[in-house]
Design a protein around this motif. Sequence first.
Motif, PDB file in Angstrom:
ATOM      1  N   UNK A  67       0.111 -12.975 -39.338  1.00 12.87           N
ATOM      2  CA  UNK A  67       1.007 -12.839 -40.492  1.00 12.87           C
ATOM      3  C   UNK A  67       1.401 -14.209 -41.034  1.00 12.87           C
ATOM      4  N   UNK A  68       1.726 -15.125 -40.131  1.00 15.14           N
ATOM      5  CA  UNK A  68       2.098 -16.483 -40.559  1.00 15.14           C
ATOM      6  C   UNK A  68       0.950 -17.183 -41.282  1.00 15.14           C
ATOM      7  N   UNK A  69      -0.260 -17.033 -40.744  1.00 15.94           N
ATOM      8  CA  UNK A  69      -1.433 -17.668 -41.359  1.00 15.94           C
ATOM      9  C   UNK A  69      -1.669 -17.084 -42.750  1.00 15.94           C
ATOM     10  N   UNK A  70      -1.581 -15.753 -42.878  1.00 12.70           N
ATOM     11  CA  UNK A  70      -1.796 -15.124 -44.185  1.00 12.70           C
ATOM     12  C   UNK A  70      -0.741 -15.563 -45.192  1.00 12.70           C
ATOM     13  N   UNK A  71       0.499 -15.645 -44.762  1.00  7.40           N
ATOM     14  CA  UNK A  71       1.571 -16.097 -45.665  1.00  7.40           C
ATOM     15  C   UNK A  71       1.362 -17.549 -46.084  1.00  7.40           C
TER      16      UNK A  71
END
Length: 192
Positions: free
Chosen positions: A37-41
């Motif tokens: 999720x952090x990488x996608x954001x």
Amino acid sequence: MSDENAASGDTPEVEIPVEQAVDPIEALRIENADLKDRVLRSHAEMENLRKRTERDVNDTRSYAIAGFARDMLSATDALSRALMVLPAEARTSGDATTKSLIEGIELAEREMQRLLAKHGVKPIEAEGQKFDPHKHQAMFEVPDPSKPEGTVVQVVQTGFAIGDRVLRPAMVGVAKGGPSHAPADEAIDKSA
């Protein structure tokens, strides 16, 4: 005294709660989902930043000369006014020096107009158009029942735009008293 209590076992024992057993595979899945999720954001944020920067660079490239172009318009206007005040007989019956001077002023004005156009500065078409307060500045109203109300009937000073931005609005005279130019539900702002 404290040694005696400790030896006799009178001190109550503090019970430490036993932690619930956590499945290490489930913990890794939760951590993996959080990191994903952090990488996608972060990726989406970087993509938005790239697009915003690209748009800012394009705007800067397109509109960087706006201030200079606005200043050049006053010089172009001065040349146009110089040509307008010359009497017609000076153009036809003047001596060679006067004719050369007039031709030089005309040449300079055309060249300035060409250079402005080369850099994206275009005149705003006003005459015969519906009055638009974003492009036109109304200087006066002209009673003319033959023209639809709100139509530009006279241009006092040409307006110019660079791209979709107005550098200088056209100073215009607007028809008053003719048939309505717009449907009844559209009201024309006459306060401009």
